[in-house]
Motif scaffolding. Structure first.
Motif, PDB file in Angstrom:
ATOM      1  N   TRP A 105      -9.023  17.039   0.343  1.00 53.65           N
ATOM      2  CA  TRP A 105      -7.737  17.040  -0.386  1.00 53.65           C
ATOM      3  C   TRP A 105      -6.917  18.283  -0.108  1.00 53.65           C
ATOM      4  O   TRP A 105      -5.881  18.467  -0.707  1.00 53.65           O
TER       5      TRP A 105
ATOM      6  N   ARG B 138       7.832   9.824  -0.218  1.00 52.26           N
ATOM      7  CA  ARG B 138       6.959   9.666   0.954  1.00 52.26           C
ATOM      8  C   ARG B 138       7.559  10.321   2.208  1.00 52.26           C
ATOM      9  O   ARG B 138       7.620   9.728   3.276  1.00 52.26           O
TER      10      ARG B 138
ATOM     11  N   ILE C  43      -0.296  10.023  -3.966  1.00 54.79           N
ATOM     12  CA  ILE C  43      -0.637  10.985  -5.013  1.00 54.79           C
ATOM     13  C   ILE C  43       0.485  12.014  -5.172  1.00 54.79           C
ATOM     14  O   ILE C  43       0.974  12.560  -4.191  1.00 54.79           O
ATOM     15  N   VAL C  44       0.893  12.238  -6.422  1.00 52.30           N
ATOM     16  CA  VAL C  44       1.880  13.288  -6.709  1.00 52.30           C
ATOM     17  C   VAL C  44       1.222  14.277  -7.676  1.00 52.30           C
ATOM     18  O   VAL C  44       1.220  14.061  -8.885  1.00 52.30           O
ATOM     19  N   PRO C  45       0.644  15.361  -7.143  1.00 53.79           N
ATOM     20  CA  PRO C  45      -0.095  16.275  -8.019  1.00 53.79           C
ATOM     21  C   PRO C  45       0.814  17.306  -8.683  1.00 53.79           C
ATOM     22  O   PRO C  45       1.292  18.224  -8.043  1.00 53.79           O
TER      23      PRO C  45
ATOM     24  N   HIS D 240       9.828   8.984 -13.339  1.00 53.61           N
ATOM     25  CA  HIS D 240       9.950   9.542 -11.992  1.00 53.61           C
ATOM     26  C   HIS D 240       8.746   9.207 -11.117  1.00 53.61           C
ATOM     27  O   HIS D 240       8.832   9.243  -9.897  1.00 53.61           O
ATOM     28  N   VAL D 241       7.627   8.944 -11.741  1.00 48.97           N
ATOM     29  CA  VAL D 241       6.491   8.367 -11.022  1.00 48.97           C
ATOM     30  C   VAL D 241       6.115   7.074 -11.754  1.00 48.97           C
ATOM     31  O   VAL D 241       6.374   6.934 -12.950  1.00 48.97           O
TER      32      VAL D 241
ATOM     33  N   ARG E 257       6.954  14.071  -1.836  1.00 51.42           N
ATOM     34  CA  ARG E 257       5.796  13.175  -1.913  1.00 51.42           C
ATOM     35  C   ARG E 257       6.193  11.856  -2.552  1.00 51.42           C
ATOM     36  O   ARG E 257       5.778  10.789  -2.108  1.00 51.42           O
TER      37      ARG E 257
ATOM     38  N   PRO F 295       0.829  -1.208   0.000  1.00 52.66           N
ATOM     39  CA  PRO F 295       0.000   0.000   0.000  1.00 52.66           C
ATOM     40  C   PRO F 295       0.865   1.261   0.000  1.00 52.66           C
ATOM     41  O   PRO F 295       1.901   1.303   0.668  1.00 52.66           O
ATOM     42  N   LEU F 296       0.471   2.249  -0.768  1.00 49.09           N
ATOM     43  CA  LEU F 296       1.132   3.557  -0.852  1.00 49.09           C
ATOM     44  C   LEU F 296       2.487   3.520  -1.556  1.00 49.09           C
ATOM     45  O   LEU F 296       3.129   4.558  -1.723  1.00 49.09           O
ATOM     46  N   ALA F 297       2.921   2.343  -2.001  1.00 44.69           N
ATOM     47  CA  ALA F 297       4.241   2.289  -2.632  1.00 44.69           C
ATOM     48  C   ALA F 297       4.204   2.839  -4.060  1.00 44.69           C
ATOM     49  O   ALA F 297       5.208   3.315  -4.570  1.00 44.69           O
TER      50      ALA F 297
ATOM     51  N   THR G 254       3.570   5.501  -6.793  1.00 42.86           N
ATOM     52  CA  THR G 254       3.352   6.942  -6.908  1.00 42.86           C
ATOM     53  C   THR G 254       2.525   7.215  -8.152  1.00 42.86           C
ATOM     54  O   THR G 254       2.778   6.664  -9.218  1.00 42.86           O
TER      55      THR G 254
END
Lengths: 317, 498
Positions: free
Chosen positions: A316, B459, A180-182, A197-198, B456, A149-151, A153
């Motif tokens: 958010w 993390r 999330i990378v906005p 990069h993501v 981000r 989880p969360l790994a 991006t």
């Protein structure tokens, strides 16, 4: 002497304006307020649609596009919401952005401020992964997301936009969590994906159509396959219920006279069968999906409820 | 990769696009020749007026102005010992003594030929380096871009010369301005005071026009320029084909071009530094250094070749990474964005004809410089100095107001511009450098956004900023820029003692 001129002029103007109310709409040019700069997606839609609306309104109707960029379209849409509801000021409307802004900040309008004319463009979301990630199928992606989880991006264009809602729907449907990378806009997000990069990105189909060989495009969030990439399977086909997209349409201020509203909606509804219009929109990478009047209002309301529900549980900002 | 370059050529020769370059060069020479008015100012006043133009017309104008202004600055530098632009300071050293000796015409011809050579070299550097670099830029993710921004800020503060403390204060002001508006990640309002107009932050063109155009215009109206006309009446200009064989400065031209190109690529540094370094190097290696400062034409050549050689190369980081290294590059990026051209690697893929056409325009602008500034009109351009300054100042103010208003069609921006103008005027009087403000605004925004994105991605672990070679190289460069000047000074001091 001057005074007499003035009086006659004023009297003349009053007679003319009284006459305008009686005459057939449209009597004078109709202003279309676009909340973004010239050349952007919404602007292109408005300028592409304008001549066709003129044609269907008939009687030498003329639409004038006016750009009022700023504050992610809010300046323009607020102006349109507060304009006189006489049918001579229309505005462009973006979903879910315009509704999300009424939730995440104080806005000078709400969902009841508008007469809903027609949504014209629906640019569906796609899920893509970078070649470097190795996650080249939806199954692999979800497997990895469940294991760690969360790994993963996820690059996207902003928080509180259609990309974000698509991810939230994905997370809810599959019980997964992502980081999330906005980015500021979809172009930098796509560049970051190309550079690896993501790992994953949520974009719109018009933004990745030309990049299918450089990115893994895993699926499209539509009910049926998109004309833009007919080879690309929908998520539904892959057993995932995910339909979402970025929508752009036209509104007028609330309280439009009924005959004017009917005439405008009639003009907009003819767009969907106009091959010339569809070709022009395809040439500018705008997938068309015309939804008019009550249906458009319902669509907006549904999106508001979704956004509001999300905001209540996971704001958010 | 380079075939796109040739493909873009026909468009450049469309007569409107070519005329734009010609007009730009002439306008640039005029602007550069007016002390106080700079290329940055001219282009920032111009940008709002280019909304309705074809991209290549708009960009051609900008390329022309940039090239023209870099030479134009030499005219008052030679004739009056007043540098027309900051980059022309080094031109005064030998240019003015030449004019006093009645060789002003030759000095201007050396200046224009050297400027042109520098510009051509720079355009070639842009053409050759930008396309391959644009491929490499995919390596630049958020953490790398963050370091580029930090490096740029460090170099403008510490390398600009003068007073690093004042530079730092200026840069901090710029960074503060970058914070205004909705924050790049969450969209929370910062310092907007509830104004919708402030949500998008401060538009760079508004800041530039206020900061760069208003103070010089006030200056223009305030101080009558004493044009004694002594030197311009004894130019002694020969036809350029007679003057050309006397110019045998190939080594200086080569060295100055390379220096200028390199300094242009570095974010932060700019034309004046290139000119100084080139002048010093040329004098150091000269056979007769004692004659320098008394009217050595080679000194003019060294300064002018370098301050034009940084023009196009300053756009290399701007076009490939989207990070402008100088104020002028920043305004030009603004001009690109107006036309929906997003700088970065995608620019070369999506709009090759425009981006390569722009490069050609730089090259032709530099070549035209010799034709327009050199052979045709050396003498007439020298007369520019007699233009009535109050009239000129008033015209510029009107253009500024219209231009800024037309960006979004609102008076709010005009007031904002006037406010920045007032701040700029005060800073100018107190000798605070202005370029760090502009770069603070641009690079500060980049640094914040990319730092937050990088964190981000990692993390929250700051080590993500040091995880690859590109980042580490940029960190090393930044450190060397910060401690380098101090170490050098210590070293020199200790040698003096010993």
């Amino acid at each position: 002497m001057l005074n007499i001129f003035k009086k006659t002029a004023i009297a003349g103007a009053m007679i003319l304006s009284a006459g305008a109310a009686l005459a057939e709409y449209p009597e004078k040019p109709i202003e279309v307020i676009v909340g973004y700069s010239a050349g952007g997606g919404t602007d292109v839609m408005a300028r592409t649609a304008a001549p066709f609306i003129e044609k269907y309104l008939g009687d030498g109707a003329s639409l004038v596009v006016k750009n009022m960029p700023g504050a992610s379209g809010q300046i323009g849409v607020t102006e349109a919401a507060n304009a006189d509801p006489d049918g001579y000021t229309l505005g462009t409307f973006n979903l879910p952005g315009m509704m999300a802004r009424t939730i995440d900040r104080e806005a000078g309008y709400d969902r009841d401020s508008f007469t809903y004319l027609a949504n014209v463009v629906n640019d569906p979301n796609v899920i893509v992964t970078s070649k470097a990630s190795g996650l080249d199928t939806l199954d692999k992606l979800l497997e990895e997301a469940k294991a760690n989880p969360l790994a993963i991006t996820v690059g996207m264009s902003s928080l509180g936009g259609d990309d974000h809602f698509a991810l939230i729907k994905l997370e809810q449907a599959t019980d997964t969590e992502f980081t999330i990378v906005p980015f500021k806009g979809s172009a930098p997000a796509r560049t970051a994906l190309l550079g690896g990069h993501v790992a994953m990105g949520i974009l719109n189909i018009s933004e990745v159509a030309e990049f299918q060989d450089q990115l893994n495009v895993l699926g499209v969030a539509t009910k049926e396959r998109s004309q833009f990439a007919p080879d690309l399977p929908t998520f539904k086909e892959q057993g995932l219920d995910l339909v979402n997209g970025s929508m752009r349409g036209f509104i007028a201020p609330a309280g439009l006279p009924e005959d004017v509203q009917a005439k405008l909606i009639d003009a907009f509804s003819q767009l969907s069968d106009d091959q010339e219009f569809l070709d022009a929109m395809a040439a500018t990478a705008n997938p068309v999906e015309v939804v008019t009047g009550e249906e458009f209002k319902q669509l907006t309301s549904d999106l508001y409820d979704l956004a509001n529900g999300v905001w209540q549980t996971t704001p958010w900002n | 990769m380079y075939s796109d370059l040739l493909h873009a050529l026909p468009d450049v020769f469309a007569w409107t696009n070519f005329a734009a370059v010609v007009i730009g060069v002439i306008a640039g020479i005029v602007v550069g020749a007016m002390p106080g008015l700079s290329a940055t100012m001219a282009i920032s006043v111009l940008v709002p007026f280019t909304f309705g133009l074809e991209p290549l017309v708009a960009l051609g104008l900008m390329a022309g102005i940039y090239n023209g202004a870099m030479y134009g600055g030499a005219i008052p530098a030679v004739l009056l010992r007043i540098p027309g632009t900051p980059a022309a300071v080094a031109t005064t050293f030998d240019g003015y003594p030449m004019a006093q000796k009645g060789e002003g015409g030759f000095a201007l011809q050396v200046a224009v030929v050297s400027s042109s050579i520098g510009g051509i070299a720079s355009a070639f550097a842009l053409m050759l380096l930008a396309p391959p670099l644009s491929k490499v830029t995919l390596l630049f993710g958020p953490s790398e871009v963050f370091w580029v921004a930090v490096f740029g800020l460090a170099s403008i503060i510490f390398l600009l010369g003068g007073n690093p403390i004042k530079g730092l204060i200026s840069a901090c002001f710029g960074v503060f301005v970058s914070v205004i508006g909705s924050d790049p990640i969450y969209g929370n309002d910062r310092f907007t005071f509830g104004q919708l107009e402030m949500l998008d932050g401060i538009n760079i063109v508004i800041l530039l026009v206020g900061l760069y155009a208003l103070p010089p215009v006030i200056d223009l109206l305030e101080t009558p320029l004493k044009t004694d006309g002594v030197n311009s009446s004894k130019l002694g200009t020969e036809p350029i084909w007679k003057a050309l064989p006397r110019m045998n400065y190939w080594k200086t031209w080569l060295r100055g071009s390379l220096l200028g190109i390199w300094i242009g690529i570095l974010p932060g540094a700019g034309g004046s530094m290139a000119a100084f370094m080139s002048y010093n190097e040329a004098r150091r290696t000269s056979k007769n250094p004692e004659k320098w400062g008394e009217g050595e034409p080679e000194g003019v050549a060294a300064a002018e070749v370098a301050n034009n050689a940084d023009t196009a190369s300053a756009l290399i980081p701007a076009l490939t990474l989207g990070i402008p290294g100088t104020a002028v590059a920043a305004v030009m990026l603004g001009g690109l964005l107006v036309h929906g051209l997003q700088p970065g690697p995608m620019l070369f893929r999506d709009n090759p004809d425009i981006v390569f056409g722009f490069m050609w325009q730089f090259l032709f602008g530099a070549i035209l410089l010799v034709l327009l500034g050199g052979s045709l009109a050396t003498n007439s351009f020298a007369r520019l100095l007699n233009l009535p300054r109050p009239l000129l100042g008033s015209v510029i103010i009107v253009l500024m107001l219209i231009g800024v208003y037309s960006i979004h069609g609102r008076m709010f921006d005009v007031y904002l511009m006037l406010g920045f103008g007032a701040i700029g005027w005060v800073m100018d009087r107190l000798k605070f450098p202005l370029p760090p403000v502009v770069l603070g605004l641009i690079l500060g925004g980049f640094a914040e956004e990319n730092l937050r994105l990088a964190l981000r991605i990692g993390r929250g672990d700051p080590m993500v900023l040091f995880q690859n070679t590109t980042s580490l190289i940029l960190v090393a460069l930044t450190v060397s820029v910060v401690v380098g000047p101090t170490l050098k000074k210590r070293f020199i001091d200790s040698r003096k003692k010993a």
